[in-house]
Design an enzyme around this catalytic site. Sequence first.
Site, mmCIF file in Angstrom:
data_model
loop_
_atom_site.group_PDB
_atom_site.id
_atom_site.type_symbol
_atom_site.label_atom_id
_atom_site.label_comp_id
_atom_site.label_asym_id
_atom_site.label_seq_id
_atom_site.Cartn_x
_atom_site.Cartn_y
_atom_site.Cartn_z
ATOM 1 N N LYS A 208 0.840 -1.203 0.000
ATOM 2 C CA LYS A 208 0.000 0.000 0.000
ATOM 3 C C LYS A 208 0.881 1.261 0.000
ATOM 4 C CE LYS A 208 -3.402 2.518 2.708
ATOM 5 N NZ LYS A 208 -4.360 2.548 3.794
ATOM 6 N N GLU A 214 10.331 -4.738 4.812
ATOM 7 C CA GLU A 214 10.399 -6.144 4.394
ATOM 8 C C GLU A 214 10.159 -6.273 2.894
ATOM 9 O OE1 GLU A 214 8.651 -4.977 6.953
ATOM 10 O OE2 GLU A 214 8.797 -6.320 8.685
ATOM 11 N N GLY A 265 -4.915 -1.543 4.747
ATOM 12 C CA GLY A 265 -4.122 -2.674 4.260
ATOM 13 C C GLY A 265 -4.826 -4.012 4.473
ATOM 14 N N ARG A 266 -5.390 -4.216 5.663
ATOM 15 C CA ARG A 266 -6.016 -5.518 5.958
ATOM 16 C C ARG A 266 -7.392 -5.650 5.321
ATOM 17 N NH1 ARG A 266 -4.997 -2.291 10.070
ATOM 18 N NH2 ARG A 266 -6.637 -1.451 11.398
ATOM 19 N N GLU A 351 -5.358 -6.471 14.512
ATOM 20 C CA GLU A 351 -4.790 -5.167 14.126
ATOM 21 C C GLU A 351 -5.886 -4.090 14.158
ATOM 22 O OE1 GLU A 351 -2.874 -4.075 10.131
ATOM 23 O OE2 GLU A 351 -1.114 -4.632 11.293
ATOM 24 N N HIS A 382 -6.327 -33.030 16.814
ATOM 25 C CA HIS A 382 -5.242 -33.898 17.281
ATOM 26 C C HIS A 382 -4.081 -33.082 17.824
ATOM 27 C CE1 HIS A 382 -7.160 -37.561 15.826
ATOM 28 N NE2 HIS A 382 -7.683 -36.758 14.920
ATOM 29 N N LYS A 491 9.050 -0.885 14.351
ATOM 30 C CA LYS A 491 9.672 -0.539 13.061
ATOM 31 C C LYS A 491 10.804 0.463 13.267
ATOM 32 C CE LYS A 491 5.500 -0.868 10.167
ATOM 33 N NZ LYS A 491 4.555 -0.125 9.342
HETATM 34 O O1 F6P Z 1 2.856 -2.820 9.764
HETATM 35 C C1 F6P Z 1 1.508 -3.102 9.607
HETATM 36 C C2 F6P Z 1 1.067 -2.776 8.219
HETATM 37 O O2 F6P Z 1 0.997 -1.391 8.054
HETATM 38 C C3 F6P Z 1 -0.266 -3.426 7.892
HETATM 39 O O3 F6P Z 1 -1.344 -2.690 8.319
HETATM 40 C C4 F6P Z 1 -0.169 -3.581 6.414
HETATM 41 O O4 F6P Z 1 -1.107 -4.490 5.917
HETATM 42 C C5 F6P Z 1 1.255 -4.041 6.280
HETATM 43 O O5 F6P Z 1 1.960 -3.292 7.251
HETATM 44 C C6 F6P Z 1 1.877 -3.855 4.941
HETATM 45 O O6 F6P Z 1 1.869 -2.516 4.547
HETATM 46 P P1 F6P Z 1 2.108 -2.099 3.060
HETATM 47 O O7 F6P Z 1 1.025 -2.710 2.238
HETATM 48 O O8 F6P Z 1 2.077 -0.602 3.041
HETATM 49 O O9 F6P Z 1 3.448 -2.622 2.632
#
Ligand code: F6P
Length: 522
Positions: A208, A214, A265-266, A351, A382, A491
């Site tokens: 987003k 990452e 994002g979610r 979240e 199980h 972060k």
């Molecule tokens: O760190 C949490 C978050 O902001 C989530 O809400 C989001 O889905 C995820 O990181 C990834 O964010 P992005 O889509 O901006 O890379």
Amino acid sequence: MKTTRCDRTPAWSVLQQQFDQTGRPFDLRTAFAADPQRFEAFSLSAPHVFADLSKNLIDAATQATLLELARQSGLEQHRDAMFAGERINNTEQRAVMHWLLRNPAVALTDQARPAIKNLATELQDVHATLDAMLAYATAVRADDSITDVVNIGIGGSDLGPQMAVVALDEFVLPGKRFHFVSNVDGHELAAVLKKIKPESTLFLIASKTFTTIETMTNARSAKAWFEASGGTDVARHFAALSTNVAAANAFGISTTFGFWDWVGGRYSVWSAIGLPLAIAIGADGFRQFLAGAHAMDEHFRVAPLAHNLPVRLGLLDVWYRNFHGFTSRSVAPYHCALKRYPAYLQQLEMESNGKQVDASGAALPFGTSPVLWGEPGTNGQHAYYQMLHQGTDVVPVEFVAVKKPRASLPGHHTLLLANVLAQAQALMQGKMDAGGHKNFPGNRPSSFLLLDELTPASLGALIALQEHRVFVSGSLWGINCFDQWGVELGKVLAKEVEARLGNGDTSGLDGSTAGLLAKLRG
Ligand code: F6P
């Protein structure tokens, strides 16, 4: 829009009295014996989902008071504000309109919904992007030279599309493989790179913000691998899915599909972030996925509270968390394709509602998000069902079952359905005549969601149902469900620690972090 936090309503103290009088000794077995119509009274149908809520610790009086709690809290006004595009995400001053991503273009002419008319531009943008994205997905599907699609993204830019591609495996185009890389741990990307060739791979960089460390790290490494392995034509082999198209272009990706800051994002699987799913199941399948969710949106928007499934589930969540004090909910999908569903719901619920202050910033005097956890049945049986049946904590379980299988191996599906029914039955009935270690207390609550079939449409409806039930409990709790400030501190610290891992500087650190850092460098 006027909302009132649930603990400040008259219904809240009525519920407390009801819990004190009937809550603790409430016994499901007695309730069923006393009311032969309990199943009918506590079950309801929503689009694509039938829900049996009768095995929950609730009677008609509590049910009525919970509905009153919703009314007094202003849930309906809050819901309507979301569907009118108001900026209900108050800490970020953003509208919350993931539902608009599933709204058919035709509703622009809907006289009954004046609010939608004010969103005509947004709805046009949504459909222009959707059409472009689906045309691209169709072209990728037709391109036999692309055999592997690698989605690089994390959180909502991974969990939604991954969950849905796995769930709809039976609908996935043969001949294409889908990979999801989320972790900054290089082992994950390296394992995928071993299996693919640059000339037959499409990388989708999903973020987003297009700043998430990452994803940016994995994207850079994927691009470096592509070029070092003889890959040419980045424009053909990389596409970006982001609200930050400028950053994607600056990264060197020219094929981009955008979305908007009013999609959390979610909540973004319905946007360009859903491109891997669209490639996997095709344009028609993706439109059905949206249509199933839209049907649930309409149910949530117009069904009376008493017959409104997201409302009923959200109210149970409040009842269990704040009156019974249950701290977790186990998610039990009895369909192996739903194996990423619990992980997806963890982000969605925890979240969104894992907050300790209300939308005004005032400390909350009650518990909020439960811990969500689970595995597909029968595997969970199980592993941890021992604790569900005989542990000291009561954990409400939410089963999901699918009536019609698509796999045809004889006998399996009946056995699977027998297990899900038996587990719900055993949790409730218990068995107190076996003696000592073999006794089961029973009276353990569960909800049972039943889909006719697992299809793009029913999955869309199920996921939208979960989004809205999270909204319901969050709304009553007075929470802003749509921010996530709690992820920020880690972060910031990671950046600082990364530098210290390089230079060995431990000055000013706490003893534990300093000690571990020294060990890692040693
Ligand atoms: O760190 C949490 C978050 O902001 C989530 O809400 C989001 O889905 C995820 O990181 C990834 O964010 P992005 O889509 O901006 O890379």
